[in-house]
Design an enzyme around this catalytic site. Structure first.
Site, PDB file in Angstrom:
ATOM      1  N   ASP A 194       0.861  -1.185   0.000  1.00  0.00           N
ATOM      2  CA  ASP A 194       0.000   0.000   0.000  1.00  0.00           C
ATOM      3  C   ASP A 194       0.896   1.232   0.000  1.00  0.00           C
ATOM      4  O   ASP A 194       2.083   1.150   0.309  1.00  0.00           O
ATOM      5  CB  ASP A 194      -0.892  -0.005   1.251  1.00  0.00           C
ATOM      6  CG  ASP A 194      -1.833   1.194   1.288  1.00  0.00           C
ATOM      7  OD1 ASP A 194      -2.454   1.490   0.261  1.00  0.00           O
ATOM      8  OD2 ASP A 194      -1.927   1.854   2.342  1.00  0.00           O
ATOM      9  N   TYR A 203      -0.227   8.394  -2.471  1.00  0.00           N
ATOM     10  CA  TYR A 203      -0.140   8.186  -3.913  1.00  0.00           C
ATOM     11  C   TYR A 203      -1.280   8.916  -4.652  1.00  0.00           C
ATOM     12  O   TYR A 203      -1.122   9.340  -5.792  1.00  0.00           O
ATOM     13  CB  TYR A 203      -0.269   6.696  -4.261  1.00  0.00           C
ATOM     14  CG  TYR A 203       0.939   5.829  -4.003  1.00  0.00           C
ATOM     15  CD1 TYR A 203       2.078   6.308  -3.368  1.00  0.00           C
ATOM     16  CD2 TYR A 203       0.937   4.500  -4.423  1.00  0.00           C
ATOM     17  CE1 TYR A 203       3.176   5.493  -3.144  1.00  0.00           C
ATOM     18  CE2 TYR A 203       2.038   3.672  -4.214  1.00  0.00           C
ATOM     19  CZ  TYR A 203       3.149   4.164  -3.572  1.00  0.00           C
ATOM     20  OH  TYR A 203       4.221   3.340  -3.365  1.00  0.00           O
ATOM     21  N   GLY A 204      -2.415   9.028  -3.997  1.00  0.00           N
ATOM     22  CA  GLY A 204      -3.669   9.391  -4.688  1.00  0.00           C
ATOM     23  C   GLY A 204      -3.747  10.801  -5.215  1.00  0.00           C
ATOM     24  O   GLY A 204      -4.656  11.123  -5.971  1.00  0.00           O
ATOM     25  N   THR A 257      -5.667   3.362  -5.010  1.00  0.00           N
ATOM     26  CA  THR A 257      -5.151   4.185  -6.100  1.00  0.00           C
ATOM     27  C   THR A 257      -4.408   3.332  -7.127  1.00  0.00           C
ATOM     28  O   THR A 257      -4.665   3.422  -8.326  1.00  0.00           O
ATOM     29  CB  THR A 257      -4.217   5.276  -5.535  1.00  0.00           C
ATOM     30  OG1 THR A 257      -4.969   6.099  -4.640  1.00  0.00           O
ATOM     31  CG2 THR A 257      -3.635   6.126  -6.643  1.00  0.00           C
ATOM     32  N   CYS A 310     -10.695   3.217  -1.011  1.00  0.00           N
ATOM     33  CA  CYS A 310      -9.308   3.435  -0.583  1.00  0.00           C
ATOM     34  C   CYS A 310      -9.185   2.753   0.766  1.00  0.00           C
ATOM     35  O   CYS A 310     -10.068   2.894   1.620  1.00  0.00           O
ATOM     36  CB  CYS A 310      -9.044   4.943  -0.470  1.00  0.00           C
ATOM     37  SG  CYS A 310      -7.491   5.367   0.352  1.00  0.00           S
ATOM     38  N   THR A 311      -8.096   2.003   0.962  1.00  0.00           N
ATOM     39  CA  THR A 311      -7.986   1.207   2.193  1.00  0.00           C
ATOM     40  C   THR A 311      -7.835   2.048   3.458  1.00  0.00           C
ATOM     41  O   THR A 311      -7.944   1.522   4.560  1.00  0.00           O
ATOM     42  CB  THR A 311      -6.821   0.197   2.098  1.00  0.00           C
ATOM     43  OG1 THR A 311      -5.710   0.862   1.515  1.00  0.00           O
ATOM     44  CG2 THR A 311      -7.212  -0.981   1.257  1.00  0.00           C
TER      45      THR A 311
END
Lengths: 272, 272
Positions: free
Chosen positions: A12, A44-45, A77, A188-189
């Site tokens: 992740d 990252y998103g 993402t 999204c986690t």
């Protein structure tokens, strides 16, 4: 019978993916897990597609060094914008979180209106909408990017009564409530940590789909079908991050929902 | 007379450092500038000291490839936690934003109570407090980390009436207001974008110190004293980032307060 004791690789952008690991530990207690969280480069998103692809490939090359039997991309993402590139880079079966979440949402919705929350990159990709349309063509979707949710979670602003989190959730959920979505994919986690906040805004009648939980269920099914389940009595869990390990346990305990005793090691992801 | 037309190198974790570039363009219009914004790895302020040092060294090695005469570290986090390491890595005069901001605050305060806002890493370092104590020993300081301010700014949540920004500002400013600070150091180059929001919370009687502006003034003084000013008629400005250049102009115009026509290029900072 080709059972397989090798660990499962999970990665992740940061520690949010541990919500998926939690579900895997519950559903697949025999499986060993090697987790990488890119805490030195999270989030990252909000980055571009090309950068997300580059980072995802490095993450996969790192995990492949650990004799793993499969990879779970616990990052919404990467699963949304770089799944094909990730699968190409990988030499073992590799799954993201989009498909499982979509199947969960399709099972849950009654009024056929599904809401989708995700990072800017995820929402821009329309990955969830495409996956829904690939299965059913009579579903209405409404999506919204939540660029503040990951910083909120990574900085500990996710408790039920946190006013900033509630205000952000109200803003992001507005179009989903207006369009009457009865099911919302937390794409999204990191977002399951905000479940209580989100539920307090949308009410208890809306079903929230946790992508980590869905991915764990899909993984279990896939390992079973392919005779790849582990015969270990208890899985071993190893954790790697790209920033300091200093506060790892503190946050990991939050995300995993229990005290974790496994070791954690810092690695230099830029060299992979 | 040893005047020097070589450009000045400036770097920041992202685009916030452009608020310092804006002030440099105003005060030193003859100077050429090479700017690097590490948009592929922003934010720095929530990462560990060792990671911040590693990133800062790479940023400096990149700038040194451009025949520069000096470096301005426009990043409050690097200036606070990695200044010594940065100076060691550099082969040209290198300054951060802490010292200038502290001198500005000492000039401005009347009741000798100075508030300090910064990223988590900056506040943890106590760099501003130490710099204040090095000059004067009768100043009371009160500081608070604002981990959401950089994500708020980088995602465009900085307009005067933005409710989330106002709520975050109210939370972060509470101890500074309670301690009656009459001067507040905005210890991160992103924060001047939130100036209107912060002013609306603390009132107009509190002086807000912009580290970028103070750094530009200190730089001008230093170049003058050392006969290093440029003889160019107009400075040339080159911009580099580590993520996609796609939305650069959009944000850069915000941070610079004007339309910029200079080119921007993406580079791979991990190779430096």
């Amino acid at each position: 019978l080709a059972l397989d004791n090798r660990p499962i690789g999970v990665f992740d952008s940061g520690l949010g993916g541990l919500t998926a690991v939690k579900e895997m530990m519950d559903l697949l207690p025999n499986e060993s897990i090697v987790y990488f969280g890119d805490t030195g480069r999270v989030p990252y998103g909000t980055r571009s597609k090309e950068t997300i692809i580059k980072y995802a490939k490095q993450d996969i090359r790192f995990l492949l060094k650990h004799n793993i039997k499969a990879i779970v991309i616990a990052c919404g993402t990467v699963s949304s914008v770089a799944l094909n590139e990730a699968i190409k880079e990988s030499t073992v079966p590799t799954m993201g979180v989009v498909e499982g979440a979509v199947l969960g949402a399709l099972n849950a919705t009654k009024n056929k209106i599904i809401g989708i929350l995700g990072t800017s990159a995820t929402i821009r990709s329309e990955a969830y909408e495409k996956a829904i349309r690939a299965v059913k063509d009579d579903i209405k979707t409404v999506s919204n990017a939540c660029p503040l949710f990951v910083p909120l979670v990574e900085n500990g602003y996710f408790k039920k009564d946190n006013e900033i989190a509630i205000l952000a959730a109200k803003e992001y959920l507005k179009p989903l409530i207006e369009q009457n979505a009865d099911t919302i994919i937390l794409g999204c986690t990191h977002y399951p940590l905000l479940k209580d906040v989100i539920a307090s805004v949308v009410g208890q009648d809306v079903t929230l789909i946790d992508p980590g939980k869905q991915a764990a269920m899909a993984l279990k099914e896939s390992l079973k079908v392919n005779n790849m389940l582990s015969l270990n009595k208890n899985g071993e869990h190893r954790f790697y991050v790209s920033d300091s390990t200093e506060n790892f346990s503190h946050y990991a305990n939050f995300f995993l929902g229990k005290n974790m005793n496994s070791s954690v090691e810092k690695i230099d992801i830029e060299t992979y």
